[in-house]
Design an enzyme around this catalytic site. Structure first.
Site, PDB file in Angstrom:
ATOM      1  N   LYS A 141       0.807  -1.138  -0.127  1.00 13.61           N
ATOM      2  CA  LYS A 141      -0.031   0.102  -0.027  1.00 13.61           C
ATOM      3  C   LYS A 141       1.137   1.258   0.132  1.00 13.61           C
ATOM      4  CE  LYS A 141      -4.278   1.261  -0.039  1.00 13.61           C
ATOM      5  NZ  LYS A 141      -5.190   0.475  -1.072  1.00 13.61           N
TER       6      LYS A 141
ATOM      7  N   SER B  49      -8.671  -0.385  -4.983  1.00 16.66           N
ATOM      8  CA  SER B  49      -8.696  -0.255  -3.488  1.00 16.66           C
ATOM      9  C   SER B  49     -10.350  -0.036  -3.111  1.00 16.66           C
ATOM     10  CB  SER B  49      -7.977   0.979  -3.263  1.00 16.66           C
ATOM     11  OG  SER B  49      -7.621   0.962  -1.798  1.00 16.66           O
TER      12      SER B  49
END
Length: 647
Positions: free
Chosen positions: A241, A444
C-alpha cells in the site's frame, strides 16, 4: 445651590485642564463620523445598485423568457435548422480538440447551458465519449457518408481505455468499407491509438507523433517534513500500500518500484499491441531506445515529421489547409468557403438520427469515475451521496432489470465505499443483476464497491486490486513548540482532547491502528466471500498489490477481460437474453436537481441575459463549498497511490 455651582466649576475646570484633549477627541470623532457617513453612503449605494440590478434583471428576464424558451426548446429538441446541403455532406467531421468525457452529459436545458458556459469560460471544448461512439456507429450504417475525418489536434490527455473505444469504432468502419482518416499537427500518445486504427494518417510537416512511453512516479516529502518539523502519522495495512510512502520516504521503496516497473512495462506492451492494428507498424520498433532515437533524429536534422513518416507512423505529410483543399476537390466544396470540403459535424449528424423508442425492460448504466468521497457539489462525482441516490431510484424502477456500474477510480473514502457497496447489494437482494465494468482502474475502494456484483469485467489495460487500507494525518506539535506554542488543559477522558500542539499519545495511535486493521480484515473478507477466495491466502491478492487485468483474472479477482460493450452484453446474458431485448439507459442525477426553482430560473437565463463576469460570479457562489478537514478516524482511506496513466 452650592452643590450645583461646585459641579459647574468642576466641569469648567475639566474643560480648561483638558481643553487640548477635548479638541483632539472632537477631531477624532469628526473623522470617524465622516468615515461612518462615507461607509453608510457606499453601503446604501451598493444596496440600491444591487436592487436596481435585480429589478432590471427581473424585467429583462420576464420580457425575454418567452423568446428564450422557444429558442432553447428548438435547440434542445433538435428542431433548429441544419442546412440541407450540410445534411447531405459525404464527410462526417469530428473535431476532437478539448476534453473527452467518459461520463455522458445530461440533456436538460440547464445542463447543456451550464456545460456551454464552462466551455466558453475555459476556452476548452468538451466532448461526450458515448456521443462520439454513437456518431461513428450511425456513420457505419449511413450510405451517404463516405469519409469519416477526425481532427485530433488539441485533444487533451485521454486514458488508454477511452482511446481504445474510439479506435474500435474506426476499425468497425474500416471493415464496413468506409474511408477513415485523422489529421493533426501533433499527435499525443492517446490520440495516436485512435490514429493507428484509421485507414489514413495525415501529419503536418512541422508536427510530430509524441511517443514517450509510460512513467509512474510520485513526489516524496519526508526530508521536507523533517525540515519544517511536521510529523506524519501513518497507519496502513498491506505491504504494497504505497499511497503513504511520499510522507514517510524520500523515494519509492524497492518492492513498490519493482511492482510499478512491471506494471509500466506491461502497459507499454499493451499500448504497442494496440498500434499494431496498423499493419505498417506491426513489425516496427515503435519507440527506439533514447540514444537510438536521437541518432535517427540527427540523421534527419531534427525533422521529426519526416523521420516518423519514413518509419510508417504517418501516411502523408500535409498541412490541414492543403488537406481540406484536396478533400474539397475530391468530394464537394462548402458553398460558403470553396477552400473547405462540405462536412457535417458529428453533433449535427447525431441530431439527424432517429430516436429509438425505449423498450419496457432496461439495463441502467451508473458511472463511478474519479476518487470516492462522501459528498460533492458535482452531481457527476463518484460520491456516496450521488451514487446511492441513483441506485435508490433504480431500486424502485421496475423497468430496470440490471445495472452496469462503469468504474474508473483509484478508490477513496472507506465509509463512502461501503455506503455504495450496500446500495448495490440491495439491488441484488431485489433480484436485479449487477455487472461491474472496470474501465482503466478499479482499485482499493473501487474494488471494495465491486464486491457487491454478479460479474466483474475489466479491459486488458485496467489496473485492479490494491486491497489494503491506510490513514494519514499531520502532527504540528514540533513546529508549534519550536515557535513557543504549547497545549494544556483538562479532559474527562484521554480521547476527548484533540492533540494540536502536543504529540499523538500511544493509546490514540493504537486506536487508529486497530481501526485500520479492522477495516483491512473486513476488506479481505468481502473480497474472499464475493470471489470464492480463501481469506487465509490473502497474501497473494490482498497485500495492497495492483494487478493488470490478466493477472487479476488469473488470481480470481475478476471474471474476465472485456470492453464496456461486453459488460452490457453480460448483463443481458445474466437476464437470460441479449442486448437486443433491452434498452440501455444512462442513470444520473440532473445537475439542476439541487437548485431551487428561483436558482434554476436565474442560472438558466443568466448566460443569455447577464454579462459574463456576473454570470461567472453566480455560478461560483452556488458551486463553491468550503470544506473543513475531517478527523483522521473518519478518513480511513481505501485508495491506490497509482493513477491510471493518461496518454
Amino acid at each position: 445651590m452650592s452643590e450645583q455651582n461646585d459641579n459647574k466649576n468642576f466641569v469648567n475646570y475639566g474643560k480648561v485642564q483638558g481643553g487640548s484633549r477635548h479638541t483632539l477627541c472632537s477631531m477624532v470623532w469628526k473623522v470617524l463620523c465622516t468615515i461612518g457617513a462615507a461607509l453608510t453612503f457606499i453601503r446604501n449605494l451598493i444596496a440600491n445598485l444591487v436592487m436596481l440590478l435585480v429589478i432590471a434583471f427581473i424585467v429583462i428576464a420576464y420580457n425575454a423568457a418567452t423568446s428564450f424558451k422557444e429558442e432553447a426548446e428548438a435547440v434542445f429538441s433538435g428542431e433548429s435548422a441544419i442546412p440541407a446541403q450540410t445534411a447531405k455532406a459525404q464527410i462526417l467531421y469530428l473535431p476532437l480538440s478539448g476534453t473527452i468525457s467518459e461520463i455522458p452529459f445530461g440533456n436538460s436545458q440547464f445542463e447543456t447551458l451550464y456545460r456551454q458556459f464552462n466551455d466558453n469560460l475555459s476556452g476548452i471544448q468538451s466532448h461526450e465519449l458515448t456521443s462520439i461512439e454513437r456518431a461513428l456507429d450511425a456513420a457505419c450504417e449511413d450510405e451517404n457518408i463516405k469519409l469519416i475525418l477526425l481532427d485530433l489536434e488539441g485533444m487533451r490527455p485521454i486514458s488508454m481505455t477511452a482511446a481504445s473505444r474510439i479506435a474500435a469504432k474506426l476499425t468497425r468502419l474500416n471493415e464496413a468499407g468506409k474511408e477513415t482518416a485523422v489529421t493533426a499537427v501533433n499527435y499525443s500518445q492517446g490520440a495516436y491509438i485512435i490514429a493507428a486504427a484509421a485507414s489514413r494518417i495525415y501529419l503536418d510537416p512541422l508536427g510530430s507523433v509524441d511517443l514517450k512511453g509510460i512513467s509512474l512516479s510520485s513526489l516524496y516529502y519526508k526530508s521536507l517534513l523533517d525540515k519544517i518539523s511536521l510529523t506524519p502519522y501513518v497507519f496502513k495495512a498491506g505491504h504494497f500500500k504505497s499511497a503513504v510512502e511520499p510522507f514517510t520516504e524520500d523515494g519509492m521503496s524497492p518492492d513498490v518500484k519493482a511492482e510499478y516497473q512491471d506494471i509500466a512495462a506491461n502497459l507499454w506492451s499493451i499500448y504497442e499491441k494496440k498500434l499494431h492494428v496498423r499493419k505498417a507498424l506491426s513489425r516496427s520498433v515503435i519507440l527506439p531506445e533514447a540514444a537510438d532515437y536521437i541518432r535517427q533524429l540527427e540523421l534527419y536534422k531534427g525533422d521529426s515529421a519526416m523521420m516518423q513518416f519514413e518509419n510508417n507512423l504517418a501516411d502523408e505529410l500535409i498541412t490541414q489547409d492543403a488537406l481540406y483543399t484536396e478533400l474539397a476537390d475530391q468530394y464537394s466544396a462548402d458553398r460558403d468557403d470553396p477552400l473547405l470540403p462540405l462536412m457535417i459535424d458529428y453533433r449535427d449528424f447525431l441530431r439527424l438520427q432517429p430516436r429509438k423508442a425505449l423498450k419496457d425492460e432496461r439495463i441502467a448504466v451508473v458511472y463511478g469515475v474519479g476518487s470516492i468521497t462522501q459528498s460533492s457539489n458535482e452531481v457527476t462525482a463518484f460520491t456516496a451521496d450521488n451514487v446511492t441516490a441513483i441506485l435508490h431510484n433504480l431500486a424502485s424502477d421496475d423497468s430496470v432489470k440490471a445495472v452496469v456500474l462503469y468504474i474508473n477510480s483509484p478508490g477513496g473514502d472507506a465509509a463512502a465505499s461501503e455506503d455504495i457497496r450496500r446500495s448495490l447489494q440491495q439491488l441484488r437482494d431485489l433480484g436485479k443483476k449487477v455487472v461491474v465494468s472496470i474501465q482503466g482502474m478499479g482499485a482499493s475502494g473501487a474494488y471494495w464497491v465491486s464486491t457487491a456484483s454478479d460479474k466483474i469485467l475489466a479491459t486488458e489495460e485496467s489496473i485492479v486490486g490494491s486491497i489494503g487500507v491506510f490513514a494519514v494525518s499531520m502532527g504540528f506539535h514540533q513546529l508549534l513548540n519550536s515557535i513557543g506554542v504549547y497545549q494544556d488543559g483538562v479532559a474527562t477522558h484521554e480521547f476527548a482532547k484533540t492533540p494540536v500542539a502536543e504529540e499523538l499519545g500511544p493509546n490514540m495511535r493504537r486506536y487508529y491502528e486497530l481501526s485500520v486493521e479492522h477495516t483491512y480484515k473486513t476488506f479481505i473478507n468481502l473480497a474472499a466471500a464475493s470471489r470464492g477466495l480463501s481469506p487465509d491466502n490473502y497474501l497473494s491478492y490482498a497485500e495492497g498489490q495492483i494487478f493488470l487485468a490478466q493477472q487479476a483474472q488469473d488470481l480470481g479477482l475478476i471474471d474476465g477481460i472485456g470492453t464496456f460493450d461486453d459488460a452490457k452484453a453480460e448483463a443481458a446474458k445474466l437476464l437470460g437474453g441479449t442486448l437486443e431485448d433491452y434498452s440501455v439507459v444512462n442513470a444520473a442525477l440532473p445537475q439542476d436537481e439541487r437548485l431551487s426553482a428561483l436558482e434554476g430560473f436565474i442560472f438558466r437565463t443568466s448566460q443569455a441575459l447577464l454579462p459574463e463576469p456576473l454570470t461567472r460570479a453566480l455560478f461560483e457562489l452556488k458551486l463553491m463549498q468550503q470544506k473543513s478537514e475531517a478527523p483522521l478516524k473518519e478518513r480511513i482511506e481505501l485508495s491506490a497511490c497509482l493513477q491510471q496513466p493518461l496518454i
